[in-house]
Design a protein around this motif. Structure first.
Motif, PDB file in Angstrom:
ATOM      1  N   ALA A  31       8.555  21.792  14.867  1.00 61.43           N
ATOM      2  CA  ALA A  31       9.631  20.955  14.340  1.00 61.43           C
ATOM      3  C   ALA A  31      10.409  21.667  13.242  1.00 61.43           C
ATOM      4  CB  ALA A  31       9.055  19.643  13.809  1.00 61.43           C
ATOM      5  N   LEU A  32       9.795  22.654  12.584  1.00 63.41           N
ATOM      6  CA  LEU A  32      10.474  23.358  11.496  1.00 63.41           C
ATOM      7  C   LEU A  32      11.244  24.586  11.966  1.00 63.41           C
ATOM      8  CD1 LEU A  32       7.715  23.057   8.760  1.00 63.41           C
ATOM      9  CD2 LEU A  32       9.879  21.810   8.909  1.00 63.41           C
ATOM     10  N   LEU A  33      11.063  24.997  13.214  1.00 70.81           N
ATOM     11  CA  LEU A  33      11.793  26.166  13.725  1.00 70.81           C
ATOM     12  C   LEU A  33      13.302  25.952  13.678  1.00 70.81           C
ATOM     13  CD1 LEU A  33      10.827  28.313  16.793  1.00 70.81           C
ATOM     14  CD2 LEU A  33      13.194  27.770  16.304  1.00 70.81           C
ATOM     15  N   PRO A  34      13.831  24.824  14.189  1.00 67.14           N
ATOM     16  CA  PRO A  34      15.290  24.659  14.097  1.00 67.14           C
ATOM     17  C   PRO A  34      15.791  24.574  12.660  1.00 67.14           C
ATOM     18  CG  PRO A  34      14.249  22.647  14.926  1.00 67.14           C
ATOM     19  CD  PRO A  34      13.198  23.711  14.924  1.00 67.14           C
ATOM     20  N   TRP A  35      14.978  24.027  11.763  1.00 66.55           N
ATOM     21  CA  TRP A  35      15.393  23.976  10.359  1.00 66.55           C
ATOM     22  C   TRP A  35      15.464  25.383   9.758  1.00 66.55           C
ATOM     23  CZ3 TRP A  35      17.800  20.093   8.329  1.00 66.55           C
ATOM     24  CH2 TRP A  35      17.552  18.800   8.778  1.00 66.55           C
ATOM     25  N   ALA A  36      14.487  26.230  10.094  1.00 65.79           N
ATOM     26  CA  ALA A  36      14.515  27.614   9.599  1.00 65.79           C
ATOM     27  C   ALA A  36      15.773  28.326  10.098  1.00 65.79           C
ATOM     28  CB  ALA A  36      13.259  28.356  10.033  1.00 65.79           C
ATOM     29  N   LEU A  37      16.094  28.154  11.376  1.00 67.41           N
ATOM     30  CA  LEU A  37      17.306  28.775  11.922  1.00 67.41           C
ATOM     31  C   LEU A  37      18.570  28.180  11.294  1.00 67.41           C
ATOM     32  CD1 LEU A  37      16.309  29.010  15.684  1.00 67.41           C
ATOM     33  CD2 LEU A  37      16.745  30.931  14.140  1.00 67.41           C
ATOM     34  N   TYR A  38      18.544  26.881  11.077  1.00 67.02           N
ATOM     35  CA  TYR A  38      19.704  26.207  10.470  1.00 67.02           C
ATOM     36  C   TYR A  38      19.978  26.749   9.066  1.00 67.02           C
ATOM     37  CZ  TYR A  38      22.259  22.476   8.080  1.00 67.02           C
ATOM     38  OH  TYR A  38      23.153  21.767   7.323  1.00 67.02           O
ATOM     39  N   PHE A  39      18.939  26.783   8.232  1.00 66.43           N
ATOM     40  CA  PHE A  39      19.147  27.261   6.856  1.00 66.43           C
ATOM     41  C   PHE A  39      19.487  28.749   6.833  1.00 66.43           C
ATOM     42  CE2 PHE A  39      16.368  23.535   5.719  1.00 66.43           C
ATOM     43  CZ  PHE A  39      17.370  22.826   5.087  1.00 66.43           C
ATOM     44  N   GLY A  76      25.103  30.619  -4.859  1.00 68.57           N
ATOM     45  CA  GLY A  76      24.065  29.647  -5.183  1.00 68.57           C
ATOM     46  C   GLY A  76      23.550  28.937  -3.945  1.00 68.57           C
ATOM     47  N   ARG A  77      24.468  28.556  -3.062  1.00 74.74           N
ATOM     48  CA  ARG A  77      24.054  27.880  -1.840  1.00 74.74           C
ATOM     49  C   ARG A  77      23.320  28.837  -0.908  1.00 74.74           C
ATOM     50  NH1 ARG A  77      27.856  26.186   2.875  1.00 74.74           N
ATOM     51  NH2 ARG A  77      26.759  27.941   3.774  1.00 74.74           N
ATOM     52  N   VAL A  78      23.754  30.094  -0.871  1.00 72.85           N
ATOM     53  CA  VAL A  78      23.086  31.093  -0.036  1.00 72.85           C
ATOM     54  C   VAL A  78      21.635  31.243  -0.468  1.00 72.85           C
ATOM     55  CG1 VAL A  78      22.965  33.558   0.506  1.00 72.85           C
ATOM     56  CG2 VAL A  78      25.161  32.372   0.574  1.00 72.85           C
ATOM     57  N   ARG A  79      21.412  31.381  -1.764  1.00 71.00           N
ATOM     58  CA  ARG A  79      20.039  31.516  -2.262  1.00 71.00           C
ATOM     59  C   ARG A  79      19.213  30.289  -1.919  1.00 71.00           C
ATOM     60  NH1 ARG A  79      22.692  34.173  -6.521  1.00 71.00           N
ATOM     61  NH2 ARG A  79      22.916  32.238  -7.694  1.00 71.00           N
ATOM     62  N   ARG A  80      19.794  29.103  -2.115  1.00 76.29           N
ATOM     63  CA  ARG A  80      19.070  27.868  -1.816  1.00 76.29           C
ATOM     64  C   ARG A  80      18.725  27.779  -0.331  1.00 76.29           C
ATOM     65  NH1 ARG A  80      22.755  24.418  -3.168  1.00 76.29           N
ATOM     66  NH2 ARG A  80      23.400  23.924  -1.053  1.00 76.29           N
ATOM     67  N   ASP A  81      19.685  28.108   0.536  1.00 80.62           N
ATOM     68  CA  ASP A  81      19.434  28.015   1.974  1.00 80.62           C
ATOM     69  C   ASP A  81      18.374  29.012   2.426  1.00 80.62           C
ATOM     70  OD1 ASP A  81      21.153  25.920   2.429  1.00 80.62           O
ATOM     71  OD2 ASP A  81      22.856  27.193   2.946  1.00 80.62           O
ATOM     72  N   LEU A  82      18.403  30.211   1.886  1.00 79.70           N
ATOM     73  CA  LEU A  82      17.404  31.208   2.290  1.00 79.70           C
ATOM     74  C   LEU A  82      16.012  30.854   1.756  1.00 79.70           C
ATOM     75  CD1 LEU A  82      19.484  34.507   2.017  1.00 79.70           C
ATOM     76  CD2 LEU A  82      18.980  33.120   4.039  1.00 79.70           C
ATOM     77  N   VAL A  83      15.967  30.263   0.566  1.00 85.54           N
ATOM     78  CA  VAL A  83      14.676  29.781   0.054  1.00 85.54           C
ATOM     79  C   VAL A  83      14.157  28.644   0.939  1.00 85.54           C
ATOM     80  CG1 VAL A  83      13.605  28.504  -1.857  1.00 85.54           C
ATOM     81  CG2 VAL A  83      14.973  30.540  -2.327  1.00 85.54           C
ATOM     82  N   ASP A 107      21.107  30.401   9.212  1.00 81.00           N
ATOM     83  CA  ASP A 107      22.488  30.523   9.678  1.00 81.00           C
ATOM     84  C   ASP A 107      23.469  30.155   8.567  1.00 81.00           C
ATOM     85  OD1 ASP A 107      24.407  30.967  11.884  1.00 81.00           O
ATOM     86  OD2 ASP A 107      24.825  28.829  11.624  1.00 81.00           O
ATOM     87  N   ARG A 108      23.160  29.108   7.815  1.00 80.69           N
ATOM     88  CA  ARG A 108      24.025  28.746   6.681  1.00 80.69           C
ATOM     89  C   ARG A 108      23.973  29.814   5.594  1.00 80.69           C
ATOM     90  NH1 ARG A 108      24.681  22.989   4.512  1.00 80.69           N
ATOM     91  NH2 ARG A 108      23.573  23.940   2.783  1.00 80.69           N
ATOM     92  N   GLY A 109      22.782  30.411   5.414  1.00 75.95           N
ATOM     93  CA  GLY A 109      22.607  31.386   4.345  1.00 75.95           C
ATOM     94  C   GLY A 109      23.336  32.694   4.567  1.00 75.95           C
ATOM     95  N   ILE A 110      23.675  33.004   5.826  1.00 75.47           N
ATOM     96  CA  ILE A 110      24.350  34.285   6.098  1.00 75.47           C
ATOM     97  C   ILE A 110      25.844  34.109   6.344  1.00 75.47           C
ATOM     98  CG2 ILE A 110      22.248  35.394   6.960  1.00 75.47           C
ATOM     99  CD1 ILE A 110      23.316  34.937   9.802  1.00 75.47           C
ATOM    100  N   GLU A 111      26.371  32.931   6.042  1.00 76.60           N
ATOM    101  CA  GLU A 111      27.818  32.742   6.170  1.00 76.60           C
ATOM    102  C   GLU A 111      28.541  33.699   5.234  1.00 76.60           C
ATOM    103  OE1 GLU A 111      28.673  28.680   5.318  1.00 76.60           O
ATOM    104  OE2 GLU A 111      28.416  28.055   7.404  1.00 76.60           O
ATOM    105  N   PRO A 112      29.556  34.396   5.734  1.00 81.26           N
ATOM    106  CA  PRO A 112      30.233  35.404   4.903  1.00 81.26           C
ATOM    107  C   PRO A 112      30.863  34.859   3.622  1.00 81.26           C
ATOM    108  CG  PRO A 112      30.865  35.601   7.215  1.00 81.26           C
ATOM    109  CD  PRO A 112      30.083  34.340   7.099  1.00 81.26           C
ATOM    110  N   ASP A 113      31.446  33.670   3.681  1.00 81.37           N
ATOM    111  CA  ASP A 113      32.175  33.155   2.523  1.00 81.37           C
ATOM    112  C   ASP A 113      31.403  32.101   1.740  1.00 81.37           C
ATOM    113  OD1 ASP A 113      34.318  34.764   3.274  1.00 81.37           O
ATOM    114  OD2 ASP A 113      35.103  33.211   4.624  1.00 81.37           O
ATOM    115  N   ALA A 114      30.117  31.993   1.995  1.00 83.54           N
ATOM    116  CA  ALA A 114      29.328  30.963   1.306  1.00 83.54           C
ATOM    117  C   ALA A 114      29.142  31.322  -0.162  1.00 83.54           C
ATOM    118  CB  ALA A 114      27.970  30.814   1.981  1.00 83.54           C
TER     119      ALA A 114
END
Length: 201
Positions: free
Chosen positions: A138-146, A158-165, A148-155
């Protein structure tokens, strides 16, 4: 679809399952008994082969660090197991939905992906067999989701760090929850996705 898949669990709520569920039930019951009756953290399992270190193997005490531990302390074991299964199913469904929403706005495609990715025949087979570690997919899609958000070029950083954590927290939760197959497969999925994104962008 979710209700259809979990409905066999709910028809007879006081049964304990078959096959590997006896082992999984025992692991959870020992933790609850250690905490409730002896007021101790379950470092040690005295009930098998003269005792062994309860945290000495992956499948020993995963419920101790699970968000559903309070359920096990409040209700009977058969009901708590069903609550755990339904809890992780809901977590996975929302994760699949959020991940699909990163790529499409179509409700039909998001629904199809959610059902195919999580509530498929493999999920039903593994739960019926008592492989509780499978719930942590159940956590696999969440890991991919965060991720994917964490590697957005224009993010924003602070949000990048939070998403990767948060992506790392998903994997850590899998590790603590006895996800013997979901952990390496999630890591592999993240590596492949990162390689594809690095190549394409």
């Amino acid at each position: 679809m979710a209700l259809l898949v979990v409905s066999p669990l709910l028809l007879r709520p006081m049964t304990l399952g078959a096959r590997n569920w006896d082992q999984m039930n025992t692991q959870r019951a020992v933790v609850v008994r250690t905490i409730e009756r002896y007021h101790q953290f379950p470092f040690w399992d005295p009930y098998t082969c003269g005792g062994h270190a309860a945290w000495g193997s992956l499948e020993s005490d995963p419920i101790v660090v699970s968000p559903v531990l309070p359920v096990y302390l409040l209700v009977s074991l058969p009901v708590a197991i069903r609550a755990e299964i339904v809890f992780w199913a809901v977590v996975g469904l929302f994760g699949c939905w959020r991940l699909a929403a990163r790529f499409t706005q179509s409700y039909a495609l998001k629904s199809l992906f959610t059902v195919m990715a999580l509530l498929n025949s493999r999920w039903g087979l593994q739960i019926a067999a008592g492989h509780s570690w499978h719930l942590l997919y159940a956590l696999l899609p969440w890991a991919l989701y965060f991720f994917d958000r964490g590697i957005e070029p224009d993010a924003e950083p602070g949000r990048v760090r939070r998403d990767l954590v948060l992506a790392g927290a998903c994997i850590a939760t899998m590790v603590y929850g006895d996800a013997i197959y979901p952990v390496p497969q999630t890591a592999f999925a993240l590596i492949v996705y990162a390689a594809v994104m690095a190549r394409s962008t």
